[in-house]
Design a protein around this motif. Structure first.
Motif, short mmCIF file in Angstrom:
data_model
loop_
_atom_site.label_atom_id
_atom_site.label_comp_id
_atom_site.label_asym_id
_atom_site.label_seq_id
_atom_site.Cartn_x
_atom_site.Cartn_y
_atom_site.Cartn_z
N GLU A 187 2.66 -4.63 -15.66
CA GLU A 187 2.15 -3.26 -15.87
C GLU A 187 0.63 -3.23 -15.86
O GLU A 187 0.03 -2.24 -15.44
N ASP A 188 -0.01 -4.30 -16.30
CA ASP A 188 -1.47 -4.38 -16.25
C ASP A 188 -1.97 -4.46 -14.80
O ASP A 188 -3.00 -3.88 -14.45
N ILE A 189 -1.22 -5.17 -13.97
CA ILE A 189 -1.57 -5.26 -12.55
C ILE A 189 -1.44 -3.89 -11.90
O ILE A 189 -2.35 -3.43 -11.20
N LYS A 190 -0.32 -3.22 -12.15
CA LYS A 190 -0.13 -1.87 -11.59
C LYS A 190 -1.22 -0.93 -12.07
O LYS A 190 -1.74 -0.13 -11.28
N ALA A 191 -1.56 -1.01 -13.35
CA ALA A 191 -2.60 -0.13 -13.89
C ALA A 191 -3.95 -0.42 -13.24
O ALA A 191 -4.70 0.51 -12.91
N ALA A 192 -4.27 -1.69 -13.01
CA ALA A 192 -5.54 -2.04 -12.37
C ALA A 192 -5.60 -1.48 -10.96
O ALA A 192 -6.64 -0.97 -10.52
N VAL A 193 -4.48 -1.55 -10.23
CA VAL A 193 -4.43 -1.00 -8.87
C VAL A 193 -4.60 0.52 -8.93
O VAL A 193 -5.37 1.09 -8.15
N ARG A 194 -3.91 1.17 -9.85
CA ARG A 194 -4.03 2.63 -9.98
C ARG A 194 -5.45 3.04 -10.35
O ARG A 194 -5.98 4.02 -9.84
N LYS A 195 -6.09 2.29 -11.26
CA LYS A 195 -7.46 2.61 -11.67
C LYS A 195 -8.44 2.52 -10.52
O LYS A 195 -9.47 3.20 -10.52
N ARG A 196 -8.11 1.70 -9.53
CA ARG A 196 -8.97 1.60 -8.34
C ARG A 196 -8.55 2.59 -7.26
O ARG A 196 -9.05 2.54 -6.14
N GLY A 197 -7.59 3.46 -7.59
CA GLY A 197 -7.25 4.56 -6.70
C GLY A 197 -6.16 4.30 -5.68
O GLY A 197 -6.12 4.98 -4.65
N SER A 198 -5.27 3.37 -5.94
CA SER A 198 -4.19 3.11 -4.99
C SER A 198 -2.89 2.87 -5.75
O SER A 198 -2.79 3.13 -6.94
N SER A 199 -1.90 2.38 -5.03
CA SER A 199 -0.60 2.07 -5.60
C SER A 199 -0.06 0.83 -4.90
O SER A 199 -0.54 0.46 -3.82
N LEU A 200 0.95 0.22 -5.49
CA LEU A 200 1.57 -0.93 -4.84
C LEU A 200 2.18 -0.53 -3.50
O LEU A 200 2.11 -1.28 -2.53
N ALA A 201 2.76 0.64 -3.45
CA ALA A 201 3.37 1.11 -2.19
C ALA A 201 2.31 1.24 -1.09
O ALA A 201 2.53 0.84 0.04
N ALA A 202 1.16 1.79 -1.45
CA ALA A 202 0.09 1.95 -0.46
C ALA A 202 -0.45 0.59 -0.01
O ALA A 202 -0.69 0.37 1.18
N LEU A 203 -0.61 -0.33 -0.95
CA LEU A 203 -1.07 -1.67 -0.58
C LEU A 203 -0.07 -2.37 0.33
O LEU A 203 -0.46 -3.06 1.27
N ALA A 204 1.21 -2.19 0.03
CA ALA A 204 2.25 -2.80 0.86
C ALA A 204 2.18 -2.25 2.29
O ALA A 204 2.23 -3.01 3.26
N ARG A 205 2.06 -0.95 2.42
CA ARG A 205 1.96 -0.34 3.75
C ARG A 205 0.74 -0.88 4.50
O ARG A 205 0.83 -1.25 5.67
N GLN A 206 -0.39 -0.93 3.83
CA GLN A 206 -1.62 -1.42 4.47
C GLN A 206 -1.50 -2.89 4.86
O GLN A 206 -2.07 -3.31 5.85
N GLY A 207 -0.75 -3.66 4.07
CA GLY A 207 -0.59 -5.08 4.34
C GLY A 207 0.55 -5.40 5.29
O GLY A 207 0.77 -6.55 5.65
N GLY A 208 1.30 -4.38 5.67
CA GLY A 208 2.41 -4.58 6.60
C GLY A 208 3.59 -5.32 6.00
O GLY A 208 4.31 -6.04 6.70
N SER A 226 6.91 -5.09 2.82
CA SER A 226 7.73 -4.13 2.08
C SER A 226 7.20 -3.94 0.67
O SER A 226 6.62 -4.84 0.07
N THR A 227 7.41 -2.75 0.15
CA THR A 227 7.02 -2.46 -1.23
C THR A 227 7.79 -3.38 -2.18
O THR A 227 7.24 -3.85 -3.18
N GLN A 228 9.04 -3.66 -1.85
CA GLN A 228 9.86 -4.53 -2.69
C GLN A 228 9.25 -5.93 -2.77
O GLN A 228 9.18 -6.51 -3.85
N ALA A 229 8.80 -6.48 -1.66
CA ALA A 229 8.19 -7.82 -1.66
C ALA A 229 6.95 -7.84 -2.53
O ALA A 229 6.74 -8.77 -3.31
#
Length: 81
Positions: free
Chosen positions: A6-27, A29-32
């Protein structure tokens, strides 16, 4: 001690993104990317998160890295990597 997922997710959100967005940008899956928060799934996934947060992955997951900053083998491979 590794960061709590949850701290990792919060850090990503605080920088203005989400795990789903990072997954898309990295090519990958969100699940991975989500599985990386709890298991040694993929170095690629770890790097996507740590690069976005602008820190070395060993700061987020010290249990997965040696003292010299190299990643320990997990014995598992992800199809997403």
């Amino acid at each position: 001690m590794d960061w709590h997922p949850e701290d990792i997710k919060a850090a990503v959100r605080k920088r203005g993104s989400s795990l789903a967005a990072l997954a898309r940008q990295g090519g990958i899956s969100t699940q991975a990317l989500s599985l990386t928060l709890q298991a040694r799934v993929s170095e690629k996934c770890e790097l996507i998160i740590s690069d976005f947060l602008n820190i070395h992955p060993s700061e987020i997951w010290p249990s997965r890295y040696r003292d010299d900053g190299t990643r320990m083998g997990s014995g598992r491979r992800s199809a997403a990597a």
